[in-house]
Design a protein around this motif. Structure first.
Motif, PDB file in Angstrom:
ATOM      1  N   ARG A   1      12.458  34.173 -48.503  1.00 22.55           N
ATOM      2  CA  ARG A   1      11.101  33.840 -48.948  1.00 22.55           C
ATOM      3  C   ARG A   1      11.115  32.689 -49.952  1.00 22.55           C
ATOM      4  N   GLN A   2      12.136  32.649 -50.809  1.00 23.39           N
ATOM      5  CA  GLN A   2      12.259  31.534 -51.754  1.00 23.39           C
ATOM      6  C   GLN A   2      12.451  30.224 -51.001  1.00 23.39           C
TER       7      GLN A   2
ATOM      8  N   SER B   1       9.190  29.151 -49.215  1.00 24.04           N
ATOM      9  CA  SER B   1       8.177  28.564 -50.094  1.00 24.04           C
ATOM     10  C   SER B   1       8.609  27.194 -50.610  1.00 24.04           C
TER      11      SER B   1
ATOM     12  N   GLN C   1       7.937  24.496 -47.875  1.00 23.22           N
ATOM     13  CA  GLN C   1       6.533  24.212 -47.581  1.00 23.22           C
ATOM     14  C   GLN C   1       6.102  22.951 -48.341  1.00 23.22           C
TER      15      GLN C   1
END
Length: 75
Positions: free
Chosen positions: A63-64, A67, A70
């Motif tokens: 998830r890190q 993000s 992005q």
């Protein structure tokens, strides 16, 4: 007792993952304490807790990275 599935971890929120990481680390510490004092009977719990911790840390890192990759929208 079966090992947990990664799909079960992926449905957790970021806050829940963080809480579970802290809880599992505490549990592993307590297991090491019990082992050192000779009170640990279920040694398989080490494997299960380490496996679950690895899954939690993996999903957290994924998830890190997601993000970070992005693109930031500027107005």
């Amino acid at each position: 007792m079966a090992l947990t599935k990664i799909a079960d971890v992926r449905i957790l929120s970021d806050a829940e993952i963080e809480q579970n990481i802290q809880a599992v680390k505490r549990e592993l510490f307590n297991l090491r304490l019990q082992q050192a004092t000779g009170r640990l009977e279920k040694t398989h719990l080490f494997k299960h807790k380490r496996h679950y911790l690895g899954q939690l840390l993996t999903v957290e890192r994924e998830r890190q990275l997601n993000s970070a990759s992005q693109p930031v929208e500027e107005e």
